[in-house]
Design a protein around this motif. Sequence first.
Motif, PDB file in Angstrom:
ATOM      1  N   HIS A 145       0.850  -1.192   0.000  1.00 38.41           N
ATOM      2  CA  HIS A 145       0.000   0.000   0.000  1.00 38.41           C
ATOM      3  C   HIS A 145       0.888   1.245   0.000  1.00 38.41           C
ATOM      4  O   HIS A 145       1.782   1.375   0.847  1.00 38.41           O
ATOM      5  CB  HIS A 145      -0.914  -0.005   1.218  1.00 38.41           C
ATOM      6  N   ASP A 182       1.122   9.048  -0.624  1.00 40.10           N
ATOM      7  CA  ASP A 182       1.213  10.061  -1.673  1.00 40.10           C
ATOM      8  C   ASP A 182       2.667  10.290  -2.062  1.00 40.10           C
ATOM      9  O   ASP A 182       3.564  10.343  -1.209  1.00 40.10           O
ATOM     10  CB  ASP A 182       0.600  11.379  -1.186  1.00 40.10           C
ATOM     11  N   ALA A 222      -0.844  -2.966 -10.628  1.00 38.62           N
ATOM     12  CA  ALA A 222      -1.306  -1.755  -9.945  1.00 38.62           C
ATOM     13  C   ALA A 222      -2.809  -1.855  -9.701  1.00 38.62           C
ATOM     14  O   ALA A 222      -3.584  -2.123 -10.618  1.00 38.62           O
ATOM     15  CB  ALA A 222      -0.982  -0.523 -10.770  1.00 38.62           C
ATOM     16  N   LEU A 223      -3.222  -1.647  -8.449  1.00 32.57           N
ATOM     17  CA  LEU A 223      -4.626  -1.684  -8.061  1.00 32.57           C
ATOM     18  C   LEU A 223      -5.014  -0.358  -7.419  1.00 32.57           C
ATOM     19  O   LEU A 223      -4.150   0.389  -6.958  1.00 32.57           O
ATOM     20  CB  LEU A 223      -4.872  -2.823  -7.068  1.00 32.57           C
ATOM     21  N   GLU A 224      -6.322  -0.095  -7.398  1.00 30.80           N
ATOM     22  CA  GLU A 224      -6.854   1.104  -6.745  1.00 30.80           C
ATOM     23  C   GLU A 224      -6.148   2.360  -7.251  1.00 30.80           C
ATOM     24  O   GLU A 224      -5.685   3.197  -6.470  1.00 30.80           O
ATOM     25  CB  GLU A 224      -6.749   0.983  -5.219  1.00 30.80           C
ATOM     26  N   GLU A 225      -6.084   2.456  -8.573  1.00 30.63           N
ATOM     27  CA  GLU A 225      -5.484   3.613  -9.237  1.00 30.63           C
ATOM     28  C   GLU A 225      -4.029   3.839  -8.795  1.00 30.63           C
ATOM     29  O   GLU A 225      -3.572   4.971  -8.627  1.00 30.63           O
ATOM     30  CB  GLU A 225      -6.319   4.878  -8.976  1.00 30.63           C
ATOM     31  N   GLY A 226      -3.326   2.724  -8.620  1.00 33.30           N
ATOM     32  CA  GLY A 226      -1.910   2.796  -8.286  1.00 33.30           C
ATOM     33  C   GLY A 226      -1.611   2.919  -6.812  1.00 33.30           C
ATOM     34  O   GLY A 226      -0.445   2.993  -6.430  1.00 33.30           O
ATOM     35  N   ALA A 227      -2.655   2.912  -5.960  1.00 31.73           N
ATOM     36  CA  ALA A 227      -2.416   3.036  -4.524  1.00 31.73           C
ATOM     37  C   ALA A 227      -1.926   1.737  -3.913  1.00 31.73           C
ATOM     38  O   ALA A 227      -1.385   1.735  -2.806  1.00 31.73           O
ATOM     39  CB  ALA A 227      -3.685   3.493  -3.820  1.00 31.73           C
TER      40      ALA A 227
END
Length: 363
Positions: free
Chosen positions: A70, A73, A273-278
């Motif tokens: 995870h 930013d 990559a999942l959750e827009e790269g998060a």
Amino acid sequence: MTASPSGRRSVALFVIVCVAVWLVPTGIAVAMWSASGLVEHAAVTADGPDLIQVGERVDAEARDAVVDVHLGDAHLVTSGSAGTVTQVLTAAGSVLTNGVPVLAIDDSVIRAYAQDFPLYRPLTRGDRGPDVEALEVFLRDSGFLDVTTIDDVFGAQVDRAVRAFQKDNGHAVDGVFDPGYVAYVGSSFTVAAIDVVPGDRVALDDRIMSGMAPAIKVEIKDPDLNPLPPFSGAPLTLQLADTSVSVEGTSLDGAAATDVATALSGAGVNATALEEGAVMRYANARVSLSEPGAWGTVPSSAVYISDTGARCAVDAEGTVIPLVDSRESTGQPGIMLVHADLVGVRLLSDVAQAPPGSLDACE
């Protein structure tokens, strides 16, 4: 009168026939009596219980795994000075620590400031405060201040270090440390992209580069994305392709998450990559005990589980043995692992053969 040879043969033949007629029924009767005796013996004599000897096995408890990293930013770095970029002194993939050169603006070198406490004002001799303490750490890490004790006072030694820094990096030598001499990258920073090239004009607070998004949590799961069963010991080894990293548990944060994420990103394996790269997901990983433990092995039929969940076995003398540390063997259905102290002990292969009532002691 003497009997003829043919007469003697007839008499002998007659005698043989008579004996045979008597022996055959008698033999059948004897055989039937013997067989009935064996059947009766079998009906009243039970076979002894089957016994097994506890085996030995070294088990790393290896399990297939999926790793989710995870990300937080991404850190954006802005310029603290205005002017023309004359040099770019770092590259994507570089880890920036205190004092690493980043770029030059109008031929004055800007160095990375890898601390959380900012330098928010120009500092000069006589100043005091936590920012002075942070400056001393920066100068020490950059090789300009040789001290063993850090304090919060801008004294003569710090003044000399600031002037040496200014001279070495192309700034005006006046003993005043300007925050524009540094680029704030934070305490953990890896360059993701450089946003300027030599010849670019930058203004104050213009973006000059970005860092890779930091790992804030790492979760190790089974291939179906469920939590892994607990391991019997620690630490664990996580392996992906040819890369191995030591982990303490299957849910990590802080520095431990950063270390694992860094190791996996260098494994040469593509992540999804999942959750827009998060979240970055690594499949086909494997996790195991770093120091495999020794165990005894028995078939599951030799283990009794009570209503309270206690596990026991029964030895050759009918004694109930608690199995405090027992567990199912990883990847080997039908086999139970028991404490290594039981290796070589003979147990009932099937606890159903235990003496009546003996398993009531399994608590």
